[in-house]
Design a protein around this motif. Structure first.
Motif, PDB file in Angstrom:
ATOM      1  N   ASP A 481     107.235  -1.909 -15.982  1.00  0.00           N
ATOM      2  CA  ASP A 481     106.854  -2.747 -14.756  1.00  0.00           C
ATOM      3  C   ASP A 481     105.821  -3.583 -14.953  1.00  0.00           C
ATOM      4  O   ASP A 481     105.671  -5.015 -14.378  1.00  0.00           O
ATOM      5  CB  ASP A 481     106.561  -1.650 -13.609  1.00  0.00           C
ATOM      6  N   ARG A 482     104.659  -3.410 -15.837  1.00  0.00           N
ATOM      7  CA  ARG A 482     103.685  -4.463 -15.868  1.00  0.00           C
ATOM      8  C   ARG A 482     104.086  -5.634 -16.463  1.00  0.00           C
ATOM      9  O   ARG A 482     103.598  -6.576 -16.227  1.00  0.00           O
ATOM     10  CB  ARG A 482     102.415  -3.688 -16.489  1.00  0.00           C
ATOM     11  N   LEU A 483     104.914  -5.531 -17.476  1.00  0.00           N
ATOM     12  CA  LEU A 483     105.496  -6.639 -18.136  1.00  0.00           C
ATOM     13  C   LEU A 483     106.058  -7.647 -17.333  1.00  0.00           C
ATOM     14  O   LEU A 483     106.063  -8.713 -17.130  1.00  0.00           O
ATOM     15  CB  LEU A 483     106.212  -6.165 -19.255  1.00  0.00           C
ATOM     16  N   VAL A 484     106.865  -6.936 -16.392  1.00  0.00           N
ATOM     17  CA  VAL A 484     107.810  -7.923 -15.308  1.00  0.00           C
ATOM     18  C   VAL A 484     106.838  -8.491 -14.412  1.00  0.00           C
ATOM     19  O   VAL A 484     106.998  -9.773 -14.058  1.00  0.00           O
ATOM     20  CB  VAL A 484     108.546  -6.759 -14.641  1.00  0.00           C
ATOM     21  N   MET A 485     105.775  -7.832 -14.074  1.00  0.00           N
ATOM     22  CA  MET A 485     104.411  -8.334 -13.082  1.00  0.00           C
ATOM     23  C   MET A 485     104.119  -9.820 -13.757  1.00  0.00           C
ATOM     24  O   MET A 485     103.921 -10.854 -12.978  1.00  0.00           O
ATOM     25  CB  MET A 485     103.654  -7.332 -13.025  1.00  0.00           C
ATOM     26  N   MET A 486     103.872  -9.405 -15.194  1.00  0.00           N
ATOM     27  CA  MET A 486     103.264 -10.644 -15.791  1.00  0.00           C
ATOM     28  C   MET A 486     104.239 -11.908 -15.747  1.00  0.00           C
ATOM     29  O   MET A 486     103.894 -12.924 -15.692  1.00  0.00           O
ATOM     30  CB  MET A 486     102.721 -10.346 -17.200  1.00  0.00           C
ATOM     31  N   PHE A 487     105.617 -11.566 -16.178  1.00  0.00           N
ATOM     32  CA  PHE A 487     106.402 -12.752 -16.159  1.00  0.00           C
ATOM     33  C   PHE A 487     106.789 -13.267 -15.013  1.00  0.00           C
ATOM     34  O   PHE A 487     107.330 -14.387 -14.544  1.00  0.00           O
ATOM     35  CB  PHE A 487     107.705 -12.296 -16.933  1.00  0.00           C
ATOM     36  N   ALA A 488     107.046 -12.334 -13.787  1.00  0.00           N
ATOM     37  CA  ALA A 488     107.157 -13.153 -12.649  1.00  0.00           C
ATOM     38  C   ALA A 488     106.065 -13.340 -11.670  1.00  0.00           C
ATOM     39  O   ALA A 488     106.441 -13.795 -10.409  1.00  0.00           O
ATOM     40  CB  ALA A 488     107.974 -11.672 -12.024  1.00  0.00           C
ATOM     41  N   ASN A 489     104.929 -13.149 -12.171  1.00  0.00           N
ATOM     42  CA  ASN A 489     103.647 -13.672 -11.400  1.00  0.00           C
ATOM     43  C   ASN A 489     103.708 -12.732 -10.233  1.00  0.00           C
ATOM     44  O   ASN A 489     103.557 -13.464  -8.930  1.00  0.00           O
ATOM     45  CB  ASN A 489     103.786 -15.194 -11.230  1.00  0.00           C
ATOM     46  N   ARG A 490     103.578 -11.507 -10.238  1.00  0.00           N
ATOM     47  CA  ARG A 490     103.605 -10.662  -9.065  1.00  0.00           C
ATOM     48  C   ARG A 490     102.129  -9.948  -9.070  1.00  0.00           C
ATOM     49  O   ARG A 490     101.959  -9.255 -10.136  1.00  0.00           O
ATOM     50  CB  ARG A 490     104.849  -9.704  -8.853  1.00  0.00           C
ATOM     51  N   ASP A 491     101.512  -9.900  -7.987  1.00  0.00           N
ATOM     52  CA  ASP A 491     100.234  -9.022  -8.049  1.00  0.00           C
ATOM     53  C   ASP A 491     100.428  -7.360  -8.014  1.00  0.00           C
ATOM     54  O   ASP A 491      99.404  -6.606  -8.257  1.00  0.00           O
ATOM     55  CB  ASP A 491      99.317  -9.579  -6.898  1.00  0.00           C
ATOM     56  N   SER A 492     101.573  -6.855  -7.351  1.00  0.00           N
ATOM     57  CA  SER A 492     101.650  -5.794  -7.359  1.00  0.00           C
ATOM     58  C   SER A 492     102.908  -5.064  -7.920  1.00  0.00           C
ATOM     59  O   SER A 492     103.859  -5.713  -7.783  1.00  0.00           O
ATOM     60  CB  SER A 492     101.756  -5.357  -5.687  1.00  0.00           C
ATOM     61  N   ILE A 493     102.825  -3.662  -8.368  1.00  0.00           N
ATOM     62  CA  ILE A 493     103.841  -3.144  -9.025  1.00  0.00           C
ATOM     63  C   ILE A 493     105.052  -2.921  -8.104  1.00  0.00           C
ATOM     64  O   ILE A 493     106.179  -2.937  -8.424  1.00  0.00           O
ATOM     65  CB  ILE A 493     103.237  -1.825  -9.558  1.00  0.00           C
ATOM     66  N   ARG A 494     104.492  -2.806  -6.720  1.00  0.00           N
ATOM     67  CA  ARG A 494     105.897  -2.568  -5.582  1.00  0.00           C
ATOM     68  C   ARG A 494     106.710  -3.770  -5.682  1.00  0.00           C
ATOM     69  O   ARG A 494     107.730  -3.575  -5.221  1.00  0.00           O
ATOM     70  CB  ARG A 494     105.186  -2.416  -4.453  1.00  0.00           C
ATOM     71  N   GLU A 495     106.259  -5.088  -6.075  1.00  0.00           N
ATOM     72  CA  GLU A 495     106.984  -6.218  -6.190  1.00  0.00           C
ATOM     73  C   GLU A 495     108.081  -6.218  -7.136  1.00  0.00           C
ATOM     74  O   GLU A 495     109.144  -6.902  -7.205  1.00  0.00           O
ATOM     75  CB  GLU A 495     106.268  -7.394  -6.019  1.00  0.00           C
ATOM     76  N   VAL A 496     108.049  -5.253  -8.190  1.00  0.00           N
ATOM     77  CA  VAL A 496     108.726  -5.554  -9.307  1.00  0.00           C
ATOM     78  C   VAL A 496     109.664  -3.975  -9.369  1.00  0.00           C
ATOM     79  O   VAL A 496     110.313  -3.673 -10.248  1.00  0.00           O
ATOM     80  CB  VAL A 496     108.221  -5.695 -10.398  1.00  0.00           C
ATOM     81  N   LEU A 497     109.470  -2.927  -8.234  1.00  0.00           N
ATOM     82  CA  LEU A 497     110.131  -1.737  -8.307  1.00  0.00           C
ATOM     83  C   LEU A 497     111.130  -2.094  -7.054  1.00  0.00           C
ATOM     84  O   LEU A 497     110.622  -2.299  -5.962  1.00  0.00           O
ATOM     85  CB  LEU A 497     109.411  -0.901  -8.044  1.00  0.00           C
ATOM     86  N   LEU A 498     112.376  -1.765  -7.532  1.00  0.00           N
ATOM     87  CA  LEU A 498     113.254  -1.712  -6.311  1.00  0.00           C
ATOM     88  C   LEU A 498     112.979  -0.810  -4.944  1.00  0.00           C
ATOM     89  O   LEU A 498     113.213  -1.176  -3.852  1.00  0.00           O
ATOM     90  CB  LEU A 498     114.747  -1.693  -6.700  1.00  0.00           C
ATOM     91  N   PHE A 499     112.500   0.272  -5.457  1.00  0.00           N
ATOM     92  CA  PHE A 499     112.262   1.095  -4.284  1.00  0.00           C
ATOM     93  C   PHE A 499     110.819   1.975  -4.633  1.00  0.00           C
ATOM     94  O   PHE A 499     111.220   3.044  -5.205  1.00  0.00           O
ATOM     95  CB  PHE A 499     113.423   2.196  -4.268  1.00  0.00           C
ATOM     96  N   PRO A 500     109.945   1.065  -4.383  1.00  0.00           N
ATOM     97  CA  PRO A 500     108.496   1.985  -4.788  1.00  0.00           C
ATOM     98  C   PRO A 500     108.274   3.089  -3.771  1.00  0.00           C
ATOM     99  O   PRO A 500     108.966   3.324  -2.726  1.00  0.00           O
ATOM    100  CB  PRO A 500     107.700   0.795  -4.567  1.00  0.00           C
ATOM    101  N   HIS A 501     107.427   3.838  -4.195  1.00  0.00           N
ATOM    102  CA  HIS A 501     106.994   5.266  -3.370  1.00  0.00           C
ATOM    103  C   HIS A 501     106.056   4.725  -2.319  1.00  0.00           C
ATOM    104  O   HIS A 501     105.162   3.810  -2.425  1.00  0.00           O
ATOM    105  CB  HIS A 501     106.386   6.145  -4.203  1.00  0.00           C
ATOM    106  N   LEU A 502     106.491   5.062  -1.256  1.00  0.00           N
ATOM    107  CA  LEU A 502     105.554   4.644   0.066  1.00  0.00           C
ATOM    108  C   LEU A 502     105.106   5.974   0.818  1.00  0.00           C
ATOM    109  O   LEU A 502     105.964   7.108   0.726  1.00  0.00           O
ATOM    110  CB  LEU A 502     106.299   3.790   0.998  1.00  0.00           C
ATOM    111  N   ARG A 503     104.078   5.925   1.405  1.00  0.00           N
ATOM    112  CA  ARG A 503     103.827   7.043   2.433  1.00  0.00           C
ATOM    113  C   ARG A 503     105.059   7.288   3.647  1.00  0.00           C
ATOM    114  O   ARG A 503     105.565   6.175   3.878  1.00  0.00           O
ATOM    115  CB  ARG A 503     102.559   6.699   3.200  1.00  0.00           C
ATOM    116  N   LYS A 504     104.905   8.556   3.955  1.00  0.00           N
ATOM    117  CA  LYS A 504     106.008   8.664   4.866  1.00  0.00           C
ATOM    118  C   LYS A 504     105.821   7.868   6.159  1.00  0.00           C
ATOM    119  O   LYS A 504     104.811   7.795   6.889  1.00  0.00           O
ATOM    120  CB  LYS A 504     106.118  10.346   5.270  1.00  0.00           C
TER     121      LYS A 504
END
Length: 506
Positions: A481-504
């Protein structure tokens, strides 16, 4: 479910369709499909000459002008304009009425002849069409503005990150740039697999449910097997199982899969995340450094366009993946940035006192911390953020490296490196410890000295495996996920996870 006014109107349209014998959700398509971009190419190749094709996709724009209607549909390859009108060579009056009443978000298939508009836009003159899926909820499509220099700016009403993550299906539907991130992610993983396969590694699978968790300093998720009456843990690492395979004479193995850690959430942490780990017999720390550099450069050459010249942007920095990676001893890196030679302070009390004396850490940050944890804090607070270009820090304290082999004649230092890029840690590697008695002592020492919940439990079966003999080996772990962040220029891991964990949601 409470419906909005628009949803009620669309539901009424769906019911009218059924009343007219039109299935709004047919089981299968009727035409032989051509992808949109293939239709584009065919239209341009033929110029004004007509060719019969069928395309399918989602309606993303619509414009009705009397007895003619224009709309764009989009599939995974791109978008194309549909042109429908009443006439002998086009649609019947009834078919046109349904055609012009299609809603944004509907899926349809359309067959007709390719043409180029006066502006050169590939289009399809529709002769026959069928609804494939009726959209009941309106998608928040972006409005596009073409600037004088030709650039297209998208003004999306669907920009709230929290809502985008909760409704990723809608996010993907209306934001092509989001889809591109996950296409890039898949290409990165494929490039890693291709590289490791070409290096003679065997891809394997190890248990996700484990009777003893280990391989990292992290809290696990706990579950229970009803029939066995046994508590199990979601794995926090693949490491100990993969190294068992080295004992079994599988000399080069790797796994790409999910790990689970019951810890905090941040811009670079998610409770479940994707890891790559590989282990290779007869390698050491320096061999793994070389292999890692070649692997990441292979990824850059594979997934980046030629004009990028192996460079990406990340957090406002330009990262050159193809230049030689820097290699710096950890001791030197900390000394350069803090003025502290941590080897001159052999215990937690003396090191903590010096750190507070120099105002590098407040007293509450050093109180009760083991010596190795203080060193690790210096890495995170003073070193990591300064490492922009690809850099390996190597030779780490033994205290924070329970699976790494000690350096010859330096018992308190182990052969370990961490890789940093763009001011963020990316990977971790060792010359693997293969002495079973030393390993058992490390397990026990860690359980005494580690902070609550962060010790590796003593895995007696893993010790038993080492008793049979494990060859000298190098091991490696990296967050995909961090490698994808670096290649895709995204500041948050949530941007490179299809379904990130969120609070209810409230």
């Amino acid at each position: 479910m409470e419906l909005t006014e628009v949803e009620r109107e669309r539901l009424a349209t769906q019911q009218r369709l059924r009343a007219h014998g039109i299935d709004p959700y047919p089981a299968r398509i009727r035409f032989a499909r051509q992808r949109v971009m293939a239709a584009h190419a065919a239209a341009r190749a033929r110029g004004g000459e007509q060719a019969e094709v069928a395309v399918m996709g989602r309606v993303i724009s619509r414009r009705v002008m009397g007895k003619a209607a224009f709309m764009h549909i989009e599939d995974a390859s791109g978008r194309i304009q549909l042109y429908g009108r009443v006439g002998e060579d086009s649609l019947t009056a009834e078919s046109f009425e349904w055609f012009k009443s299609l809603d944004l978000g509907d899926f349809l298939e359309a067959r007709g002849s390719l043409m180029l508009t006066r502006t050169g836009e590939p289009s399809l003159r529709v002769r026959e069409w069928h609804l494939l899926a009726k959209s009941l909820s309106p998608l928040p499509f972006a409005k596009e503005e073409v600037l004088p220099d030709g650039r297209v700016v998208r003004h999306s009403p669907f920009s709230d990150p929290e809502l985008r993550y909760r409704q990723r299906y809608a996010d993907l539907a209306v934001n092509p740039a989001v889809r591109e991130v996950f296409v890039l992610r898949a290409r990165i993983i494929r490039a890693i697999r291709d590289f490791l396969d070409s290096e003679g590694f065997l891809e394997v699978e190890t248990p996700i449910l484990q009777p003893i968790y280990g391989g990292a300093a992290a809290r696990p998720f706990i579950t229970h097997h009803n029939q066995l009456g046994q508590d199990l843990y979601l794995r926090i690492s693949f490491e100990l199982y993969l190294k068992r395979l080295l004992v079994g004479n599988l000399e080069r193995v790797y796994e790409i899969g999910r790990d689970f850690r019951n810890e905090g959430v941040s811009f670079k942490h998610n409770p479940e995340f994707t890891m790559l780990e590989f282990y290779a017999a007869y390698m050491d720390l320096y061999d793994v450094m070389d292999l890692t550099e070649r692997m990441l450069q292979h990824v850059a050459r594979t997934v980046l366009p030629p004009e990028a010249e192996g460079k990406t942007s990340f957090r406002g920095h330009t990262i050159n993946w193809l230049q030689p990676f820097q290699r710096i001893p950890l001791r030197q890196a900390i000394l350069d940035r803090t003025g502290i030679d941590y080897t001159a302070y052999p215990d937690a009390a003396s090191l903590g006192a010096e750190l507070t004396r120099r105002s590098l850490l407040p007293p509450e940050a050093v109180q009760g911390k083991p010596w190795g944890k203080l060193v690790d804090t210096l890495i995170g607070d003073y070193v990591e953020k300064t490492l922009i270009e690809p850099t390996f820090l190597y030779d780490y304290p033994r205290d924070i490296s329970p699976f790494a082999k000690a350096k010859p004649n330096e018992p308190n230092t182990v052969e370990r490196f961490e890789g940093f890029i763009g001011g963020m840690e990316l990977c971790n590697a060792f010359t693997e410890l293969n002495d079973p008695l030393d390993q058992r002592e490390r397990f026990l020492a860690e359980s005494l000295n580690a902070e609550e919940g962060e010790a590796n439990p003593v895995d007696e079966d893993y010790i038993r495996a080492l008793m049979y003999g494990m060859p000298p080996a190098g091991g490696f772990g990296m967050g995909i996920d961090r490698l994808v962040m670096m290649f895709a220029n995204r500041d948050s891991i949530r941007e490179v996870l299809l379904f990130p964990h969120l609070r209810k949601a409230d």
